[in-house]
Scaffold this active site. Structure first.
Site, PDB file in Angstrom:
ATOM      1  N   ARG A 163       1.075  17.106  24.787  1.00  0.00           N
ATOM      2  CA  ARG A 163       0.811  18.061  25.426  1.00  0.00           C
ATOM      3  C   ARG A 163       2.186  19.037  25.316  1.00  0.00           C
ATOM      4  NH1 ARG A 163      -4.293  18.112  29.891  1.00  0.00           N
ATOM      5  NH2 ARG A 163      -5.831  18.230  28.284  1.00  0.00           N
ATOM      6  N   LYS A 217     -13.182  10.967  20.463  1.00  0.00           N
ATOM      7  CA  LYS A 217     -11.669  11.764  20.873  1.00  0.00           C
ATOM      8  C   LYS A 217     -11.413  11.337  22.672  1.00  0.00           C
ATOM      9  CE  LYS A 217      -8.369  14.916  21.231  1.00  0.00           C
ATOM     10  NZ  LYS A 217      -7.302  16.213  20.816  1.00  0.00           N
ATOM     11  N   LYS A 219     -15.379  15.135  23.325  1.00  0.00           N
ATOM     12  CA  LYS A 219     -14.183  15.479  23.913  1.00  0.00           C
ATOM     13  C   LYS A 219     -13.668  14.881  25.091  1.00  0.00           C
ATOM     14  CE  LYS A 219      -9.893  18.034  23.720  1.00  0.00           C
ATOM     15  NZ  LYS A 219      -9.142  18.781  22.497  1.00  0.00           N
TER      16      LYS A 219
HETATM   17  C1  PBG Z   1      -5.882  20.762  21.352  1.00  0.00           C
HETATM   18  C2  PBG Z   1      -6.275  19.926  21.146  1.00  0.00           C
HETATM   19  C3  PBG Z   1      -5.129  18.503  22.188  1.00  0.00           C
HETATM   20  C4  PBG Z   1      -5.366  17.310  21.158  1.00  0.00           C
HETATM   21  C5  PBG Z   1      -5.626  17.857  20.211  1.00  0.00           C
HETATM   22  N1  PBG Z   1      -6.005  19.005  20.394  1.00  0.00           N
HETATM   23  C6  PBG Z   1      -5.303  18.366  23.776  1.00  0.00           C
HETATM   24  C7  PBG Z   1      -5.637  18.884  25.139  1.00  0.00           C
HETATM   25  O1  PBG Z   1      -7.132  18.779  24.809  1.00  0.00           O
HETATM   26  O2  PBG Z   1      -5.651  18.449  25.615  1.00  0.00           O
HETATM   27  C8  PBG Z   1      -5.214  16.294  21.639  1.00  0.00           C
HETATM   28  C9  PBG Z   1      -4.375  15.271  21.241  1.00  0.00           C
HETATM   29  C10 PBG Z   1      -3.675  13.866  20.993  1.00  0.00           C
HETATM   30  O3  PBG Z   1      -3.344  13.646  22.452  1.00  0.00           O
HETATM   31  O4  PBG Z   1      -3.444  13.027  20.603  1.00  0.00           O
HETATM   32  N2  PBG Z   1      -7.314  20.788  22.563  1.00  0.00           N
END
Ligand code: PBG
Length: 325
Positions: free
Chosen positions: A205, A248, A195
């Site tokens: 967010r 991701k 990630k």
């Molecule tokens: C939580 C999380 C995030 C996303 C999924 N789980 C945001 C982040 O890490 O700030 C992002 C998903 C998206 O942008 O569609 N940690």
């Protein structure tokens, strides 16, 4: 053989033949549909940067799940927007937490649905970081405690799969152990293994009210410039017991998806994240692109790169197109 005996265009003149030699096929089985659950009843707050997506109260999440299943999309990924937040995200670990309640409500009404729950602290902490803060940074080992508690609580509520998105070291092993000790050895873990600290999460967010109040996530999420490091992250998570590994975001990381599939040969998920979705919607609204066509091209490219599963806000729209074929 070479030209003129070989003519690659021969296989392109007839539409049936083109269909016959198509290498990558999208199916509704590939899709996981993310949903944002909030308190209240009949609440449907539009997420301005993600047209067609809403923060939904539990009653409406149940309806949306029914709609998804009716289109053949049988798997959802739940995110919670809690009533209140605290310093270390303990509100995410309560029997009556927002996601726990949503799982029970969905399971009560729909039998053939698969519920995946995101496990992370950022939607549940006052500061918006993905773990417990010590000296202005997320403390890795303390955070493992809350992640394990949250996971067990979600499994208890009926979650079918746990998806940790926090990027702490050692979390898969810790969560696996906690699940096993509590009798949930049959519940798989889909780890957000590689990630990245990405600008593409912006709209999410807003949707999940989870932006960090200070600093950024670059001490725990990965540098977008690195792919060898992604292989180490994936290897670690597999060693610790991950059943499915995720990359991701998806679109700027197709090379990483390809490498993960080829080097590990595990089931691979890719998260077609909020910013990727919003860019398509925005350009579509302006009629700068053919939105549906670009959507299908993007989803196909993610699968072609090696993803077995695609988490996408486009899931229902793409299902409509697939179902019409
Ligand atoms: C939580 C999380 C995030 C996303 C999924 N789980 C945001 C982040 O890490 O700030 C992002 C998903 C998206 O942008 O569609 N940690």
């Amino acid at each position: 053989m070479a030209f003129p005996q070989t003519r690659l265009r021969r296989l392109r003149y007839n539409s049936v033949l083109r269909q016959m030699v198509t290498e990558t096929h999208l199916s509704t089985d590939d899709f996981i549909y993310p949903l944002f659950v909030c308190p209240g009843t009949k609440v449907k707050n539009p997420i301005s940067s993600m047209p067609g997506n809403y923060q939904l109260s539990i009653d409406l999440v149940v309806e949306e799940c029914k709609k998804a299943v009716s289109k053949g999309v049988k798997s959802v990924l739940l995110f919670g927007i809690p009533e209140s937040k605290d310093e270390s995200g303990l509100v995410a670990c309560q029997h009556n937490g927002i996601v726990q309640q949503a799982i029970r409500a969905i399971k009560n009404e729909i039998s053939d649905i698969f519920i995946i729950t995101d496990v992370c602290n950022c939607e549940y902490t006052t500061h918006g970081h993905c773990g417990t803060i010590v000296n202005n940074d997320v403390d890795n080992d303390l955070t493992l405690n809350t992640l394990a508690l949250q996971s067990v609580s979600l499994a208890e509520a009926g979650a079918d799969m746990i998806a940790p998105s926090d990027m702490m070291d050692g979390r898969i092993g810790r969560i696996r152990q906690a699940l096993d000790e509590n009798g949930y050895e049959k519940i798989p873990i889909m780890s957000y293994a590689a990630k990245y600290a990405s600008g593409f999460y912006g709209p999410f967010r807003e949707a999940a009210d989870s932006a960090p109040k200070f600093g950024d996530r670059s001490t725990y999420q990965m540098n977008p410039a690195n792919s060898n490091e992604a292989m180490r992250e994936v290897q670690e998570d597999i060693n610790e017991g991950a059943d499915i590994v995720m990359v991701k975001p998806a679109l700027s990381y197709l090379d990483v998806i390809y490498r993960v599939k080829n080097e590990f040969n595990m089931p691979v998920a890719a998260y077609n994240v909020s910013g990727e979705f919003s860019m398509v919607k925005a350009a579509g609204e302006k009629e700068w692109i053919d939105e549906k066509r670009v959507m299908m091209e993007i989803l196909t490219s993610i699968k072609r790169a090696g993803a077995d599963l695609i988490i996408t806000y486009h899931a229902l729209e793409a299902a409509d197109i697939i179902n019409k074929k």
